[in-house]
Write an enzyme that holds these catalytic residues in place. Structure first.
Site, PDB file in Angstrom:
ATOM      1  N   LYS A 111       0.832  -1.204   0.113  1.00 28.86           N
ATOM      2  CA  LYS A 111      -0.118   0.175   0.045  1.00 28.86           C
ATOM      3  C   LYS A 111       0.750   1.313   0.026  1.00 28.86           C
ATOM      4  CE  LYS A 111      -4.445  -1.313  -0.011  1.00 28.86           C
ATOM      5  NZ  LYS A 111      -4.350  -2.650   0.130  1.00 28.86           N
ATOM      6  N   LYS A 194      -7.147 -13.740 -12.986  1.00 33.46           N
ATOM      7  CA  LYS A 194      -8.561 -13.677 -12.766  1.00 33.46           C
ATOM      8  C   LYS A 194      -9.526 -12.547 -12.758  1.00 33.46           C
ATOM      9  CE  LYS A 194      -7.497 -12.468  -7.864  1.00 33.46           C
ATOM     10  NZ  LYS A 194      -7.485 -12.849  -6.361  1.00 33.46           N
ATOM     11  N   LYS A 197     -11.610  -6.097 -10.234  1.00 31.52           N
ATOM     12  CA  LYS A 197     -12.344  -5.290 -10.111  1.00 31.52           C
ATOM     13  C   LYS A 197     -12.427  -3.943 -11.109  1.00 31.52           C
ATOM     14  CE  LYS A 197     -12.721  -5.539  -5.106  1.00 31.52           C
ATOM     15  NZ  LYS A 197     -12.758  -4.876  -3.823  1.00 31.52           N
TER      16      LYS A 197
END
Length: 331
Positions: A111, A194, A197
């Site tokens: 992050k 995969k 979002k």
């Protein structure tokens, strides 16, 4: 019956990958265990400190999970921010969490790399809040993905540390929930990996997508020039389309296009049209149910209140015992 706790992120809509992954497993879990599912609205503030519509995001996610099969009569479904006991336990655990171990967390370092201008204290202590969310219900199990394994280990660390420091065998040490079968991995439409979002890249089919949007995404799915040899192995982008067909299409349709591919006569446009129709047929009833639930503010309010009441009953019991163990006394 063992207690299981899992969080739900109030960011982004549910897509097919979520549905066949987390949601299907949650439905299985709520029939077998004492489940607490919470919408992690506090957690979302670590990366979105000034969200435009936090309440709207929470409402959307709650409606989507209810429409997909979570049952508030079988599981405790609540908002993290409706249970203040969690934040008090978070504070108490923070007193025995060390900066060095938190800074070494892979998720924190990632992050920091992604948002160098927003390295806040909540980001650093994210694993502590996650631990509080789980152990406040004295959970035995917690479902975790590959990217959350270190956070599970941190939960275990904080539970053990509390037990050791206060000489009380109080918190169970949470284990990973074992689903007992191979999880279905839904591929994205971008040709690799995969389903994720990133709506901008058209990688995901969301349960809330309207038919025209859904079809447009599928028709833009990555393909190649077609097979050049009989029965050749399918490259990843093409196998992705067949994998999607396996979960939403009839067996006959899947076999037809598989044969067409093996005979080097497949037309990807026809396959995509069929796939889009089949996905729409699968998604449509869920999408309509989401709309119905979102429009029923009274129902959503009842679900949230019922979940909060049940979660607070469990959480307050734990917190009262924790305060007693630590040494807080009323005069």
């Amino acid at each position: 019956m063992e207690t299981v706790v899992s969080g739900i992120r109030p960011t982004g809509n549910l897509h097919l990958g979520n549905y066949f992954g987390a949601v299907k497993n949650f439905i299985k879990m709520q029939n077998e265990s004492n489940c607490y599912f919470f919408i992690a609205d506090y957690h979302s503030l670590t990366t979105h400190p000034t969200p435009e519509d936090l309440h709207g995001n929470v409402k959307q996610v709650l409606a989507e999970y209810l429409a997909s099969g979570l049952d508030p009569e079988k599981a405790v479904i609540y908002l993290q921010s409706d249970v203040p006991e969690v934040t008090e336990l978070y504070l108490l655990l923070n007193m025995n969490a060390y900066v060095g171990e938190l800074e070494r967390c892979t998720s924190f370092k990632e992050k920091v790399r992604k948002q160098p201008d927003n390295v806040n204290a909540g980001l650093l202590t994210y694993p502590v809040l996650m631990a509080a969310d789980v152990i406040i219900h004295k959970a035995a199990k917690v479902p975790v993905g590959k990217d959350q394994e270190q956070n599970l280990e941190m939960m275990r660390t904080f539970a053990r540390r509390f037990n050791r420091m206060y000489k009380a065998d109080y918190f169970p040490i949470p284990q990973a929930y074992n689903f007992g079968e191979q999880l279905i991995k839904i591929p994205g439409l971008d040709g690799s990996g995969k389903m994720g979002k990133s709506e901008a890249e058209g990688n995901a089919i969301f349960l809330y997508d309207e038919p025209k949007v859904l079809k447009k995404k599928v028709m833009r799915a990555v393909t190649d020039a077609g097979p050049t040899q009989m029965n050749q192995q399918k490259p990843e982008p093409i196998q992705n389309l067949f994998t999607l067909m396996e979960v939403v299409s009839d067996k006959e349709a899947l076999e037809y296009f598989d044969e067409q591919y093996n005979q080097c006569s497949i037309r990807y446009g026809d396959m995509k049209k069929q796939l889009a129709e089949d996905i729409e047929k699968f998604v449509a009833p869920i999408r309509e149910r989401i709309k119905e639930i979102k429009a029923d503010e009274a129902y959503l309010g009842r679900v949230a209140k019922m979940g909060a009441d049940k979660a607070r009953e469990s959480a307050s019991r734990t917190l009262n015992e924790v305060r007693e163990i630590i040494g807080f006394r009323k005069f």
